[in-house]
Design an enzyme around this catalytic site. Structure first.
Site, PDB file in Angstrom:
ATOM      1  N   SER A  16       0.837  -1.203   0.000  1.00 53.33           N
ATOM      2  CA  SER A  16       0.000   0.000   0.000  1.00 53.33           C
ATOM      3  C   SER A  16       0.873   1.255   0.000  1.00 53.33           C
ATOM      4  CB  SER A  16      -0.906   0.030   1.230  1.00 53.33           C
ATOM      5  OG  SER A  16      -1.733  -1.112   1.254  1.00 53.33           O
ATOM      6  N   ARG A  41       1.094   7.783   6.148  1.00 48.74           N
ATOM      7  CA  ARG A  41       0.224   6.924   6.961  1.00 48.74           C
ATOM      8  C   ARG A  41      -1.182   7.508   7.062  1.00 48.74           C
ATOM      9  NH1 ARG A  41       0.451   2.271   9.673  1.00 48.74           N
ATOM     10  NH2 ARG A  41       2.650   2.139   9.157  1.00 48.74           N
ATOM     11  N   HIS A  44      -2.774   6.522   3.927  1.00 51.23           N
ATOM     12  CA  HIS A  44      -3.037   5.082   4.024  1.00 51.23           C
ATOM     13  C   HIS A  44      -4.328   4.816   4.802  1.00 51.23           C
ATOM     14  CE1 HIS A  44      -2.293   1.151   6.179  1.00 51.23           C
ATOM     15  NE2 HIS A  44      -2.110   0.780   4.936  1.00 51.23           N
TER      16      HIS A  44
END
Lengths: 217, 217
Positions: A16, A41, A44
């Site tokens: 990812s 992040r 994400h």
């Protein structure tokens, strides 16, 4: 229909992050190297690339935040959702503890008795913790406003503010209060944010510290 | 700098929903009346209007989901974050209980022993619950894929799937599996979603049921 790819659960995250990296580069977005693991992040966690443009970091905050964690700083969150999302195991490995006072019965009672918001009683309680505190706000602008008021009134400060409440009323203004203050911050300007985003920022810092320390070892 | 408006905490939500309504109308977006409270709460939780275009509802699912809640259906979530976000008090008022098996020690043990994912053991456990189950997936596509596999293999089904995992690997494909299946669903197509979105959808349904029942009373 898209095919399900066979990817081992442990490899999904790395995969990812590679996809996020490629897409950032395709969009011509170059992130600051230190801030990148945090912003990535957040992307994400939300699948929302808008955060690449709106995440704001005070000068040198990433190195500073990582040191706080290494010194065993506690994390206080404004909601149980953010609290659930924080990786308390890694935090504990560095001597830190996570707290969320919001749902505590004594907070509700005290707020009622004194005619103030629960958020402000939580802030007072957090600022009494006798070690550095990372205050992570993912839900309520009220918590950021209470934080600002307590800092003005008492001079007590958290060591770091993660200010990513989400919403339509007072969210933008509450974030501006923190940006104009003198406490180091990680803030997402505008309306977006969330308990998931607050937890993602805490975890990005925690994982970065762990990674650096593992590489050194 | 924007000014902080004085809005009573209890009024912030209503005010936020009014702002969302205005902006939807300014963008020329007309939502289905039944689905509107759900889509609006997702926008409230994310400050992301993209959800107005991407939320997908199976035929008649809103009335059906509200009846499930009135019948005391349980809610199973794939993460503790989504679990924390669900309003368990309102759910309990209708006889339902919320569960998240993901962090249970016996789930990890069983998954390891059988060489399967924790997600699939959680799905098996959920499908053994002896009452209607709303399965809410906000994080891992793996949970949706495991759900699809268990349905194919055993014929056991949850009563409703809330399928809003977020991410970059297998998320789009996992949602397509659910859209192509025969279990009633609420899905957000594409990459976006999250534990906060899963909880928001559950809460929107719960609050709508409570509101309708209060109006009837």
């Amino acid at each position: 229909m898209e095919k399900i790819e066979f990817v081992l659960p442990g490899d999904i995250e790395a995969r990812s992050f590679d996809i996020i990296e490629e897409e950032l580069s395709r969009r011509g977005i170059v992130l600051n190297e230190e801030q990148k693991p945090v912003t990535k992040r957040v992307i994400h966690t939300t699948a929302d690339f808008e955060y690449a443009d709106t995440m704001l970091y005070s000068e040198g905050v990433i190195g500073y935040a990582k040191n706080l964690i290494r010194q065993g700083a506690d994390i206080v969150t404004d909601t149980n959702m953010a609290f659930s999302g924080v990786n308390k195991k890694v935090l504990a490995d560095y001597g830190g503890e996570a707290h969320c006072f919001m749902a505590d019965a004594d907070i509700a009672e005290e707020a009622k008795r004194r005619g103030v918001t629960r958020a402000s009683v939580c802030v007072e309680k957090a600022l009494e913790i006798d070690k550095p505190v990372i205050y992570a706000v993912g839900n309520a602008p009220t918590a950021l406003i209470a934080l600002h008021e307590q800092i003005e009134k008492t001079g007590r400060k958290p060591a770091l503010i993660i200010g990513v409440p989400v919403g339509f009323v007072n969210v933008v203004a509450a974030k501006q209060l923190i940006l104009a203050g003198d406490v180091p911050y990680i803030v997402n300007r505008g309306r977006k944010g969330g308990s998931n985003v607050a937890a993602a920022i805490c975890n990005a810092l925690l994982y970065q510290v762990r990674k650096e320390d593992q590489e050194k070892a």
